[in-house]
Design a protein around this motif. Structure first.
Motif: not given
Length: 314
Positions: A190-196, A260-270, A299-306
């Protein structure tokens, strides 16, 4: 969320409306003029959108690419299938229901909803889990405005989304990828859905959504991979428990709930460290650039994930 401030780009970082409008006019008159002779296109209507608060610094992806390079598996597996096979899809009349753990459930006619909401134009980065990206000028309204009208109950923790099922108009639902199961479903906390930043898009490039882009209404969550952006939504439900999502059910090891888009976590195939920029020229029609954490919206959303472990909660 009202107590949090969200930084806006400086004026020199914002692509002027006149620039992308002129690109739209050029593309509509030239590129799309050619394409329209090859692929039937549903009638588009102009949206009277005001400039929104969030604007990416990059130039918009050309309209021809935005409307002809799509993942919309209800119409087929290839990137060109949605544009080629969606001409008969009827995006009007259309209703969108908001229900579940709310005090005021309601069923909206899509055109009445558009008329009731302040439509904003927002230039957002879009990053696909397949490691390609676009920059798209969406027209829509914050999902939070719609949910606030429904008055979520205190027990609501998640928002579940459901797409349309019309196998007669959507050939992908008749086979090929039927193992996905239909309808396509998605979900947010719900907090993600309510984010601006979270948007219900009803148009792009100043006009109503083309069928191949999710007409008449789709979800846009720019810090998440594109598969979270469920298209042709018919139902929104507020629920207490984490709802099932289509790709997570299909293969949970490759497609997490949060996405979440994360360049440090690869998809298993790429690798996810870089991305191919559609419409930027270069090898296979796209230059490459380094992928940003949260697609550049950290800067806007990192705080959602603490303190969440974003490798485990991918």
């Amino acid at each position: 969320m009202a107590h949090t401030s969200y930084p806006r780009p400086s004026p020199d970082e914002i692509t002027p409306r006149s620039v992308w409008l002129s690109r739209r006019t050029l593309l509509a008159g030239v590129t799309m003029g050619v394409a329209s002779r090859l692929v039937p296109r549903a009638r588009a209507e102009t949206l009277h959108a005001r400039p929104g608060p969030f604007q990416a610094a990059e130039k918009p992806t050309p309209l021809s690419d935005v409307t002809h390079y799509n993942n919309f598996y209800e119409f087929g597996l290839d990137k060109g299938d949605p544009a080629a096979l969606s001409a008969s899809f009827a995006a009007r009349p259309w209703t969108l229901s908001v229900e579940g753990l709310v005090a005021r459930p309601r069923v909206w006619d899509i055109d009445q909803l558009i008329a009731a909401m302040p439509i904003e134009e927002r230039l957002y980065r879009m990053r696909c889990v397949e490691a390609w990206s676009m920059v798209i000028p969406w027209d829509g309204f914050p999902l939070s405005r719609l949910l606030a009208q429904a008055e979520p109950l205190g027990s609501a923790r998640y928002v579940a989304f459901e797409s349309v099922v019309r196998p007669a108009q959507m050939p992908g639902q008749r086979g090929g990828l039927d193992s996905l199961g239909w309808p396509y479903v998605e979900g947010l906390r719900l907090d993600e859905a309510m984010h601006p930043l979270t948007l219900l898009a009803v148009g792009l490039y100043g006009e109503t959504l083309p069928n191949q882009n999710g007409a008449p209404v789709r979800l846009v969550v720019p810090w998440k991979y594109g598969f979270k952006g469920i298209k042709s939504i018919t139902r929104i439900r507020l629920v207490e428990k984490q709802p099932p999502t289509t790709w997570n059910q299909m293969n949970a090891d490759e497609y997490g709930f949060f996405a979440n888009v994360n360049p440090e976590v690869d998809h298993p195939r790429w690798s996810q460290a870089s991305e191919r920029v559609i419409g930027a020229g270069g090898f296979f029609g796209g230059g490459r650039k380094k992928t940003l954490m949260f697609n550049g919206y950290g800067e806007q959303v990192a705080g959602l994930y603490g303190t969440m472990d974003l490798r485990r909660n991918y």
